[in-house]
Design a protein around this motif. Sequence first.
Motif, short mmCIF file in Angstrom:
data_model
loop_
_atom_site.label_atom_id
_atom_site.label_comp_id
_atom_site.label_asym_id
_atom_site.label_seq_id
_atom_site.Cartn_x
_atom_site.Cartn_y
_atom_site.Cartn_z
N PHE A 247 0.83 -1.21 0.00
CA PHE A 247 0.00 0.00 0.00
C PHE A 247 0.87 1.25 0.00
CE2 PHE A 247 -1.94 3.44 2.44
CZ PHE A 247 -3.12 3.65 1.74
N LEU A 248 1.87 1.30 0.89
CA LEU A 248 2.75 2.46 0.97
C LEU A 248 3.54 2.67 -0.32
CD1 LEU A 248 4.10 2.05 4.62
CD2 LEU A 248 2.36 3.66 3.80
N LEU A 249 4.01 1.57 -0.92
CA LEU A 249 4.75 1.69 -2.18
C LEU A 249 3.84 2.21 -3.29
CD1 LEU A 249 6.85 -1.62 -2.12
CD2 LEU A 249 7.67 0.73 -1.74
N ALA A 250 2.60 1.76 -3.34
CA ALA A 250 1.68 2.22 -4.39
C ALA A 250 1.37 3.70 -4.24
CB ALA A 250 0.39 1.39 -4.32
N VAL A 251 1.13 4.15 -3.00
CA VAL A 251 0.86 5.57 -2.76
C VAL A 251 2.07 6.42 -3.12
CG1 VAL A 251 0.35 7.29 -0.99
CG2 VAL A 251 -0.89 5.12 -1.00
N LEU A 252 3.25 5.95 -2.74
CA LEU A 252 4.48 6.69 -3.07
C LEU A 252 4.64 6.80 -4.58
CD1 LEU A 252 7.12 7.99 -2.09
CD2 LEU A 252 8.17 5.71 -2.16
N TYR A 253 4.33 5.73 -5.30
CA TYR A 253 4.45 5.77 -6.76
C TYR A 253 3.47 6.79 -7.34
CZ TYR A 253 4.38 4.39 -11.65
OH TYR A 253 4.45 4.41 -13.02
N ILE A 254 2.25 6.83 -6.84
CA ILE A 254 1.26 7.78 -7.36
C ILE A 254 1.75 9.22 -7.18
CG2 ILE A 254 -1.06 8.72 -7.01
CD1 ILE A 254 -1.97 5.90 -6.25
N VAL A 255 2.30 9.53 -5.99
CA VAL A 255 2.77 10.88 -5.70
C VAL A 255 3.95 11.26 -6.60
CG1 VAL A 255 3.79 12.38 -3.95
CG2 VAL A 255 1.93 10.82 -3.33
N LEU A 256 4.95 10.40 -6.68
CA LEU A 256 6.13 10.71 -7.47
C LEU A 256 5.83 10.74 -8.96
CD1 LEU A 256 8.85 8.61 -5.59
CD2 LEU A 256 8.36 11.06 -5.40
N SER A 257 5.01 9.82 -9.42
CA SER A 257 4.67 9.78 -10.84
C SER A 257 3.90 11.03 -11.26
CB SER A 257 3.84 8.53 -11.14
OG SER A 257 3.42 8.51 -12.47
N ALA A 258 2.97 11.47 -10.41
CA ALA A 258 2.20 12.68 -10.73
C ALA A 258 3.11 13.91 -10.77
CB ALA A 258 1.09 12.88 -9.71
N ARG A 259 4.16 13.89 -9.98
CA ARG A 259 5.08 15.04 -9.94
C ARG A 259 6.01 15.07 -11.14
NH1 ARG A 259 9.33 16.49 -5.00
NH2 ARG A 259 10.23 18.36 -5.99
N PHE A 260 6.59 13.93 -11.48
CA PHE A 260 7.60 13.90 -12.53
C PHE A 260 7.03 13.58 -13.92
CE2 PHE A 260 10.05 12.94 -8.64
CZ PHE A 260 10.99 13.96 -8.72
N ARG A 261 5.89 12.91 -13.96
CA ARG A 261 5.29 12.56 -15.26
C ARG A 261 3.79 12.84 -15.21
NH1 ARG A 261 7.35 7.01 -17.72
NH2 ARG A 261 6.85 8.19 -19.61
N PRO A 262 3.40 14.10 -15.15
CA PRO A 262 1.97 14.44 -15.05
C PRO A 262 1.23 14.13 -16.34
CG PRO A 262 3.26 16.41 -15.38
CD PRO A 262 4.25 15.30 -15.19
N GLY A 263 -0.09 14.08 -16.25
CA GLY A 263 -0.90 13.85 -17.45
C GLY A 263 -0.96 12.39 -17.83
N ARG A 264 -1.40 12.18 -19.04
CA ARG A 264 -1.58 10.83 -19.58
C ARG A 264 -0.79 10.69 -20.87
NH1 ARG A 264 -7.62 8.77 -20.67
NH2 ARG A 264 -7.61 8.57 -18.39
N GLU A 265 -0.39 9.48 -21.20
CA GLU A 265 0.37 9.24 -22.42
C GLU A 265 -0.43 9.68 -23.65
OE1 GLU A 265 1.32 5.88 -19.52
OE2 GLU A 265 -0.44 6.99 -20.22
N GLU A 266 0.21 10.41 -24.54
CA GLU A 266 -0.45 10.81 -25.78
C GLU A 266 -0.50 9.64 -26.77
OE1 GLU A 266 1.39 14.25 -27.39
OE2 GLU A 266 0.88 15.54 -25.68
N VAL A 267 0.52 8.82 -26.77
CA VAL A 267 0.59 7.66 -27.66
C VAL A 267 0.85 6.43 -26.80
CG1 VAL A 267 1.76 6.56 -29.59
CG2 VAL A 267 1.45 9.04 -29.58
#
Length: 368
Positions: A247-267
């Motif tokens: 659970f902690l790893l998943a939440v950490l991934y959500i936070v870091l991913s939203a910060r460094f790779r925001p948005g959704r893949e275009e392709v």
Amino acid sequence: MEFAYIPSPSRGVLHLGPIPLRGYAFCIIIGVFVAVWLGNRRWIARGGRPGTVADIAVWAVPFGLVGGRLYHVITDYQLYFSEGQDWVDAFKIWEGGLGIWGAIAFGAVGAWIGCRSRGVPLPAWADALAPGIALAQAIGRWGNWFNQELYGRETDLPWALHITSSTDGRVPGYYHPTFLYESLWCIGVAVLVIWADRRFKLGHGRAFALYVAAYCAGRFWIEAMRVDEAHHFLGMRLNEWTSIVVFLLAVLYIVLSARFRPGREEVVEPGASDGDTDDDGAAVKLDKKSEDEKSDDKVSGDEKSGAGKTDAGKTDAEKSEAKTSGAEKSEAEKETAEADSDSSEPETDDSSSSVEAKDEEAESAKKV
């Protein structure tokens, strides 16, 4: 005192001649089909090709089954390798025993291999499949009902599960139906992921991470209710600790991913035609703009062709009109010439009469 309860099936397998039909296996198979079906719809809606999800699932599902079984056998080794047990039973997957943690971990390895072969990013594929995996778990948990396993503490609630089997150390009685609790929780997780994905446009693996975090939250309290044999660490079952860590790893991934790779893949799949999605996440027809342009070009070509044909028709009409006009003009000239001829004949007669008169006068003069 008799009260309402959920009955357990008298047996979990039916024999069709020499072929055994096991309820546990059917639940797993149906869950896989539902996950692939929903994942395919979501993948197409994101701009991928139809069939890509199924092609990658061919790798992910076998790896997931092996990983799930390995996790179960390793964490519950006493069921297969302790005194009086037959280690061959470790391969009897149809009798139940799949650890979701091992299934997800090994399934991810298989999915990574499949994604590399298709040239698609693993996080995007996982996002598309996330709610389908939750639904597959919801269906698969009913396999535990067929096997009369994974129940909780004794209870007199009206939805208590009636266990009737006494094999493998079971004690007949009425227990919390933890399989049902987890099944309903997984359905809620699937709905949550679908809603959040539409609302926040989750990408780069965040939809999958949300599924993992939400599942772990439910698995923690459901695991605490179970009474089947399990290893404990610091007073808690091993799967409870696993739920906390994951659970902690998943939440950490959500936070870091939203910060460094925001948005959704275009392709999400190179070479696939771009497609739009409607509010419900359904796939809209791909290359619609291109098809409309082709249609416009065709209509324009038809108009030009029609215009050419019209011009040709006008030209023929003009030619016909000119021909008719020329014929009328020729006829008029002919009539004019005849009129002139008629008018010149009297003049010729007068001229002849005058000559004859002069000749007569000349002859009379000679005679005189």
